[in-house]
Design an enzyme around this catalytic site. Structure first.
Site, PDB file in Angstrom:
ATOM      1  CB  SER A  61      -0.947   0.023   1.194  1.00  0.00           C
ATOM      2  OG  SER A  61      -0.240   0.197   2.394  1.00  0.00           O
ATOM      3  CE  LYS A 111      -2.890   2.628   4.480  1.00  0.00           C
ATOM      4  NZ  LYS A 111      -2.518   1.624   3.560  1.00  0.00           N
TER       5      LYS A 111
END
Length: 195
Positions: A61, A111
């Site tokens: 990701s 993230k």
């Protein structure tokens, strides 16, 4: 052992510490650390574990910034003294919406922060817009193929997206992240030698 004695010239030189002769140490002078040395080492290990964490990247990701198998070092204390900033790569506990797909609360996710409290986030035509201004992002794998209507980031929240925008389960699915979920900030990456 006359070759270890200082030369005769040594007596004529001024007494500067760098010009003085020093005897060699033997292995007999090396000793095991004392109890005090062991306790200092133990305190350092405890402090290291409180302030720093080493983690393993298990998904793509955040590709191309991180690859699967990379090891990262995250520090845990800077956000006690300053607020999270746009562009920071943060580690956080899974929010409630994330737990609905099977993640546990103690799972740590990584993230990038793209917006902070008070910002308006939007994705249109493959571009990320923050407060109506398109952001140039040279660190993403490819432009997003999804559309996101304008989303307001409330107080005490941030908006996080993975660098692999089309392969990341992030705020564009489950909304803004509470700042209280942040556990650390990325500092350093180690890539295994076989990659």
């Amino acid at each position: 052992m006359s070759f270890l004695r200082p030369p005769l010239l040594h007596r004529l030189l001024p007494p500067f510490p760098s010009l003085r002769w020093m005897p060699c140490q033997t292995s007999a002078s090396l000793r095991w650390p004392s109890l005090r040395g062991f306790l200092r080492f133990l305190v350092m290990v405890l402090l290291w574990s409180m302030f720093v964490e080493i983690l393993f990247i298990s998904s793509s990701s955040m590709y191309p910034t991180f690859c699967v198998g990379d090891r990262i070092i995250a520090e845990k204390v800077s956000y006690y003294f300053k607020s999270p900033a746009v562009g920071d790569i943060v580690l956080f506990e899974a929010p409630e919406n994330f737990q609905d797909i099977g993640c546990r609360k103690e799972d740590v996710i990584i993230k990038r922060i793209v917006a902070k409290a008070g910002d308006l986030v939007e994705v249109q035509h493959g571009l990320l817009y923050i407060n109506g201004i398109a952001r140039y992002e040279d660190f993403i794998a490819e432009p997003p193929t999804y559309e996101l209507s304008a989303t307001y980031v409330p107080k005490n929240h941030i908006y996080v997206l993975g660098d692999n925008r089309n392969n990341s389960y992030d705020s564009h699915f489950w909304g803004p992240l509470p700042i209280g979920n942040i556990v650390g900030r990325y500092r350093l990456c180690f890539r295994p030698s076989n990659q």
